[in-house]
Design an enzyme around this catalytic site. Structure first.
Site, PDB file in Angstrom:
ATOM      1  N   GLY A   1      50.164  55.697  -0.030  1.00 53.73           N
ATOM      2  CA  GLY A   1      49.092  54.813   0.402  1.00 53.73           C
ATOM      3  C   GLY A   1      48.729  53.918  -0.761  1.00 53.73           C
ATOM      4  N   HIS A   2      47.666  53.135  -0.580  1.00 50.10           N
ATOM      5  CA  HIS A   2      47.256  52.231  -1.657  1.00 50.10           C
ATOM      6  C   HIS A   2      46.032  52.745  -2.401  1.00 50.10           C
ATOM      7  CE1 HIS A   2      49.484  48.484   0.139  1.00 50.10           C
ATOM      8  NE2 HIS A   2      50.223  49.557   0.095  1.00 50.10           N
TER       9      HIS A   2
END
Ligand SMILES: *[C@@H]1O[C@H](CO)[C@@H](O)[C@H](O)[C@H]1NC(C)=O
Ligand SMILES: *[C@@H]1O[C@H](CO)[C@@H](O)[C@H](O)[C@H]1NC(C)=O
Ligand SMILES: *[C@@H]1O[C@H](CO)[C@@H](O)[C@H](O)[C@H]1NC(C)=O
Ligand SMILES: *[C@@H]1O[C@H](CO)[C@@H](O)[C@H](O)[C@H]1NC(C)=O
Length: 401
Positions: A246-247
């Site tokens: 994910g970020h």
């Protein structure tokens, strides 16, 4: 589970003199089939209406186990007469498989909940957005007649006060797994949000315009921000989150197109971020107004994160007009404390602040980031950030020691 029911029981006990009854509504009694083929939206809406209009203190909408219910884009609206509307999600819910099945709906959401006070969703079921058709075909050329080009968010909660979400799993949304907008007093706990790391824009939880929201003990592996906190949010507490791929966990972006945005009182604690593109990030556009303040990141572990700590007052992706402007969102009172872990790139810390507005009272204490490959080096970059860094490696030059 125990906690959840305890809350409901306590709530019904502490309102003496009122009907402390629970009335149940099973979607099968309203014609839902649950074979994964039939459109069960009409039956769900009938059951929802009955539950929502019930005069009992708690009304319970039962989605039974061992069945899969196909729902078209559907909005479940309140306010409800019941004080608590509890959706027992034991079975699974799936979205339409093709984009064309979304055409003709005026919403950019698959499942929407609006104006529901005391909504709780709990159970071992899965919500499957079947979003891969949206990921694979970017919007180029002519979309299908009437079809929207923007992928829909899987589940949205709009103006839902006293929201409780617990125990279920969300997979493969077309866009974000869930968004909370203009909600007050929510608790999200023990949920799992899962999508491939390569799926575009599949944020885990987007929180905007909301206050007093807690996200606890949840697992988020997705293609974009695990949690994004944006404009108008305050008193947000995030603890016990496992994030990656994910970020990472983001605040912003704030101040897009000159907007005035405010975010304050955000506390992120005891989270592990593994192989995320960024780690904990605050991002604001040039030209905005407002502020992001009183933000704390505590006891965070990074495992091979790409860019673990970022403050970016020059955020400007996919746009060419990225000129520096005189206005910016003010960033202040940001604390990073007890942060350990490894960075996959050499850019461990990047505090990039605007020279007019800047970032003030940035505090780093006991922050130790090492390279994920032994023998390599990690750096910090610091521009117009003001504050103090103690027991921090790599050292941050523009902060006091
Ligand atoms: C809901 O709560 C309010 C205030 O606590 C009370 O006045 C109302 O009677 C309750 N409604 C039901 C259906 O229990
Ligand atoms: C920290 O988070 C983990 C989940 O990632 C949880 O199991 C643990 O109990 C939490 N620890 C504390 C002290 O809250
Ligand atoms: C904006 O200012 C920053 C910091 O002074 C500088 O690094 C950057 O190059 C500038 N950007 C533009 C587009 O002028
Ligand atoms: C830090 O962030 C700024 C703003 O986005 C960017 O221009 C700069 O290249 C970054 N520096 C490093 C060393 O990554």
């Amino acid at each position: 589970m125990e906690f959840f029911f305890t809350v409901l029981i306590i709530l019904s006990v502490i309102t003496p003199g009122l009907s402390s009854t629970t009335t149940s509504f099973n979607v099968l009694q309203y014609g839902a089939v649950g074979n994964g083929q039939t459109n069960d939206s009409p039956a769900f809406l009938k059951a929802w209406k009955a539950a929502c209009q019930s005069n009992s203190h708690i009304s319970r909408l039962i989605i039974p186990a061992k069945r899969t219910f196909l729902l078209k884009p559907t909005t479940f609206s309140g306010p409800c007469k019941s004080n608590y509307t509890y959706i027992q999600l034991s079975g699974n819910i799936i979205a339409p498989k093709t984009k064309s099945e979304y055409s003709g709906f005026h919403t950019n959401t698959w499942l929407g909940f609006s104006f529901v006070n005391g909504l709780a969703i709990s159970g071992k079921g899965t919500i499957d957005g079947r979003g891969s058709a949206w990921w694979q075909q970017p919007c180029v050329g002519n979309p299908l007649p009437g079809a929207t080009c923007r992928p829909p968010t899987a589940v949205t909660f709009n103006r839902c006060n006293r929201l409780q979400l617990k125990g279920y799993t969300s997979i493969n949304p077309a866009r974000s797994h869930m968004t909370l907008t203009s909600c007050k007093k929510g608790i999200i706990s023990n949920i799992r949000l899962i999508a491939p790391g390569t799926s575009p824009n599949t944020d885990g939880i987007d929180i905007s315009g909301s206050t007093d929201i807690q996200v606890l003990n949840s697992f988020i592996a997705t293609g974009d921000d695990c949690i994004a906190i944006s404009a108008g949010s305050s008193k947000i507490k995030i603890t016990g989150i496992t994030c990656g791929p994910g970020h990472g966990i983001s605040i912003g972006s704030l101040g897009t197109r000159g907007e005035t945005d405010i975010v304050e009182d955000v506390h992120v604690e005891n989270c592990t971020l593994t192989e995320t593109l960024t780690g904990v990030r605050i991002k604001t556009w040039q030209g905005g107004a407002g502020y992001a303040r009183r933000i704390t990141f505590e006891k965070i572990r990074f495992v091979r994160a790409n860019n673990p700590i970022i403050i970016d007052q020059f955020y400007c992706p996919h746009r060419s007009d990225c000129q520096n402007q005189t206005r910016a969102i003010k960033i202040s009172d940001v604390t990073y404390k007890g942060i350990v872990g490894t960075s996959l790139t050499d850019k461990a810390i990047n505090l990039s602040c605007d020279q007019n507005v800047g970032c003030s009272n940035i505090v780093l204490d006991h922050v130790y980031i090492t390279p994920s490959v032994p023998g390599q080096k990690v750096f910090s970059y610091c521009h117009n950030a003001h504050g103090i860094a103690t027991h921090t490696k790599p050292s941050v030059k523009c902060l006091l020691k």
